[in-house]
Motif scaffolding. Structure first.
Motif, PDB file in Angstrom:
ATOM      1  N   ARG A  74     -18.588   5.860 -10.260  1.00  0.00           N
ATOM      2  CA  ARG A  74     -17.864   7.103  -9.738  1.00  0.00           C
ATOM      3  C   ARG A  74     -19.163   8.132  -9.769  1.00  0.00           C
ATOM      4  NH1 ARG A  74     -16.829  11.005 -13.481  1.00  0.00           N
ATOM      5  NH2 ARG A  74     -16.249  10.500 -15.328  1.00  0.00           N
ATOM      6  N   LEU A  75     -19.296   9.225  -9.027  1.00  0.00           N
ATOM      7  CA  LEU A  75     -20.187  10.071  -8.948  1.00  0.00           C
ATOM      8  C   LEU A  75     -19.771  11.072  -9.899  1.00  0.00           C
ATOM      9  CD1 LEU A  75     -22.890  10.997  -8.098  1.00  0.00           C
ATOM     10  CD2 LEU A  75     -21.936  11.931  -6.036  1.00  0.00           C
ATOM     11  N   ASP A  76     -20.593  11.671 -10.946  1.00  0.00           N
ATOM     12  CA  ASP A  76     -20.183  12.768 -11.794  1.00  0.00           C
ATOM     13  C   ASP A  76     -21.487  13.618 -11.202  1.00  0.00           C
ATOM     14  OD1 ASP A  76     -19.979  14.685 -13.563  1.00  0.00           O
ATOM     15  OD2 ASP A  76     -20.194  13.315 -15.258  1.00  0.00           O
ATOM     16  N   LEU A  77     -21.120  14.652 -10.523  1.00  0.00           N
ATOM     17  CA  LEU A  77     -21.886  15.518 -10.095  1.00  0.00           C
ATOM     18  C   LEU A  77     -22.473  16.666 -10.853  1.00  0.00           C
ATOM     19  CD1 LEU A  77     -20.914  16.161  -6.179  1.00  0.00           C
ATOM     20  CD2 LEU A  77     -23.097  15.176  -7.166  1.00  0.00           C
ATOM     21  N   ALA A  78     -21.368  17.097 -11.740  1.00  0.00           N
ATOM     22  CA  ALA A  78     -21.788  18.214 -12.875  1.00  0.00           C
ATOM     23  C   ALA A  78     -22.780  17.594 -13.856  1.00  0.00           C
ATOM     24  CB  ALA A  78     -20.402  18.416 -13.422  1.00  0.00           C
ATOM     25  N   LEU A 112     -24.144   8.727 -12.338  1.00  0.00           N
ATOM     26  CA  LEU A 112     -23.030   7.749 -11.981  1.00  0.00           C
ATOM     27  C   LEU A 112     -22.409   7.218 -13.129  1.00  0.00           C
ATOM     28  CD1 LEU A 112     -24.976   5.689  -9.299  1.00  0.00           C
ATOM     29  CD2 LEU A 112     -22.951   7.043  -8.901  1.00  0.00           C
ATOM     30  N   VAL A 113     -21.254   6.858 -13.282  1.00  0.00           N
ATOM     31  CA  VAL A 113     -20.457   6.822 -14.401  1.00  0.00           C
ATOM     32  C   VAL A 113     -19.636   5.625 -14.021  1.00  0.00           C
ATOM     33  CG1 VAL A 113     -18.663   7.238 -16.191  1.00  0.00           C
ATOM     34  CG2 VAL A 113     -19.971   9.016 -15.279  1.00  0.00           C
ATOM     35  N   ALA A 114     -19.920   4.414 -14.948  1.00  0.00           N
ATOM     36  CA  ALA A 114     -19.311   3.034 -14.790  1.00  0.00           C
ATOM     37  C   ALA A 114     -17.837   3.264 -14.914  1.00  0.00           C
ATOM     38  CB  ALA A 114     -19.933   2.012 -15.590  1.00  0.00           C
ATOM     39  N   ILE A 115     -17.147   2.660 -14.161  1.00  0.00           N
ATOM     40  CA  ILE A 115     -15.477   2.621 -14.214  1.00  0.00           C
ATOM     41  C   ILE A 115     -14.992   1.314 -14.803  1.00  0.00           C
ATOM     42  CG2 ILE A 115     -13.333   2.751 -12.836  1.00  0.00           C
ATOM     43  CD1 ILE A 115     -14.898   4.584 -10.847  1.00  0.00           C
ATOM     44  N   ASP A 116     -13.987   1.081 -15.632  1.00  0.00           N
ATOM     45  CA  ASP A 116     -13.602  -0.124 -16.187  1.00  0.00           C
ATOM     46  C   ASP A 116     -12.984  -0.774 -15.070  1.00  0.00           C
ATOM     47  OD1 ASP A 116     -12.392  -2.270 -17.608  1.00  0.00           O
ATOM     48  OD2 ASP A 116     -11.114  -1.052 -18.802  1.00  0.00           O
TER      49      ASP A 116
END
Length: 52
Positions: A37-41, A45-49
């Protein structure tokens, strides 16, 4: 890292889907697609389980 064969990384349900490379001896748990998922703050990019 992703496989150079199809399917290419793509966006699905607002998530980046990356397909892992599959080679001889790859454990089954490593054959699952990786979702991000994109973490604009935090500009990352953050991996999702994706084990469920």
């Amino acid at each position: 890292m992703y496989s150079e064969i199809e399917p290419s990384p793509h966006i699905e349900n607002d998530r980046l889907v990356v397909h892992p490379p599959i080679v001889a001896g790859t454990p089954e748990e490593d054959t699952r697609d990786v979702l991000y998922r994109l973490d604009l703050a935090n500009k990352r990019l953050v991996a999702i389980d994706n084990k469920n």
